[in-house]
Design an enzyme around this catalytic site. Structure first.
Site, PDB file in Angstrom:
ATOM      1  CG  ASP A  60     -31.588   4.083   6.006  1.00 30.47           C
ATOM      2  OD1 ASP A  60     -31.507   5.115   5.643  1.00 30.47           O
ATOM      3  OD2 ASP A  60     -31.546   3.657   7.225  1.00 30.47           O
TER       4      ASP A  60
ATOM      5  CB  CYS B 148      -0.928  -0.105   1.235  1.00 29.28           C
ATOM      6  SG  CYS B 148      -0.168  -0.412   2.490  1.00 29.28           S
TER       7      CYS B 148
ATOM      8  CG  ASP C 197     -30.375   1.026   9.218  1.00 30.26           C
ATOM      9  OD1 ASP C 197     -29.852   1.136   8.117  1.00 30.26           O
ATOM     10  OD2 ASP C 197     -29.883   1.644  10.184  1.00 30.26           O
TER      11      ASP C 197
END
Length: 314
Positions: free
Chosen positions: A201, A53, A136
């Site tokens: 949602d 990374c 949710d």
DNA sequence: GCGACAG
DNA sequence: ATCTTGTCGC
């Protein structure tokens, strides 16, 4: 291999002595919209420095961040023969690697959205609404889903269900369904019956490809759904000012895709309602209006609370 | 710095 | 979404 693991395999393609960018990796995943998710996945990289990374920098040639301190990133890059001056890569053009070998998973997901879109129906697929559910998801390291079903006549709570599962896909705007669908599917499987209508949602057809999470879930699970979002994903709201209890149409590319609804006098910010599947525009608005005691409709508020409690007690 | 893209 | 104390306004 899941999405995040696949991403790490792409990062490993950046050769020693070279660097790439967040945007280039997002494009290799299949959509530049994933660039922030790229940053997040790199930040979580459990395989550093095997998954390098430190070789990922900003598109302007500056270094960007590094979890264990920028000095560490500079040290690793210099050791690999990359020249760094101050906060910038020297000879950035020469050091830049973008030639990833990839299957472009996000392009495949986009194609699936385009295919599923043809099955979306925007007429009521029922005679009467008996029950209305809300779902949710809350996150820690895993995902925790909550489903709360209400009786539409009495407004009493009929049933609560919660589940837990591994999440293998980051949040990427316009691909939300691919992150949350497995958990929602698990919730409904546990509930068995299936509510008359499911509130989710996120958006339904209010989406650049007409396939927000509510539409996606509706088509895949063959149930009526309505999307409720707190922020506008795309399109334009006809009127900026909305009085409490009133709404404004939202259009995308000249078509009606949903409504901005001022559900409570306490907030200026509206909620964005759009039909998902097997529900008409009018019914979507009506059902949400009937459930809005506060800003968000009760089934979603309850589902949010249930999911959050499930996470906090795990 | 602005604009900003659901959760 | 998550990280989080106090503060503002009805």
């Amino acid at each position: 291999m899941n999405f995040t693991e696949y991403f790490y395999s792409l990062v490993k393609q950046i050769p020693k002595g070279k660097v790439s960018t967040y945007g280039a990796l997002a494009r290799a995943l299949g959509d530049i919209r994933a660039s922030r998710a790229v940053g997040r996945m790199l930040n979580q990289n459990p395989y550093a420095p095997i998954v390098p990374c430190h070789r990922v920098v900003m598109s302007d040639g500056s270094l960007g961040g590094f979890g264990t301190g920028i000095e560490k990133k500079i040290k690793l890059l210099k050791k690999e023969g990359v020249k760094v001056s101050g906060n910038d890569i020297l000879d950035f053009e020469k050091a830049l690697f973008t030639d990833f070998m990839s299957d472009f998973p996000l392009k495949k997901m986009r194609n699936e959205q385009k295919r599923l879109r043809k099955s979306v129906r925007l007429e009521d697929g029922f005679d009467d609404i008996e029950t209305v559910g809300g779902v949710d998801v809350a996150y820690s390291h895993k995902g925790f889903g909550g489903l709360v079903v209400y009786d539409y006549k009495s407004f009493d709570i009929n049933k609560r269900v919660s589940v837990k599962d591994e999440i293998d896909m980051p949040y990427i705007p316009t691909y939300l369904a691919f992150r949350e669908l497995p958990l929602i599917e698990k919730l409904l499987k546990k509930y068995k019956q299936g509510p008359s209508v499911l509130l989710i949602d996120g958006n339904g057809v209010l989406h650049p490809y007409g396939m927000g999470i509510a539409s996606h879930v509706g088509v895949k699970l063959d149930i009526p759904t309505i999307g409720v979002a707190k922020k506008l994903l795309c399109g334009e709201q006809k009127d900026d000012k909305i009085l409490p209890g009133e709404y404004s149409e939202v259009e995308y590319e000249g078509n009606l895709v949903g409504y901005a609804y001022r559900s409570s006098p306490r907030t200026k910010k509206p909620i964005y309602i759009s039909p998902g599947h097997m529900v008409s525009f009018e019914t979507s608005l009506e059902v949400i209006k009937n459930f809005c005691k506060y800003k968000l409709p009760e089934p979603i508020r309850s589902a949010h609370k249930l999911a959050t409690e499930a996470r906090n007690s795990a």
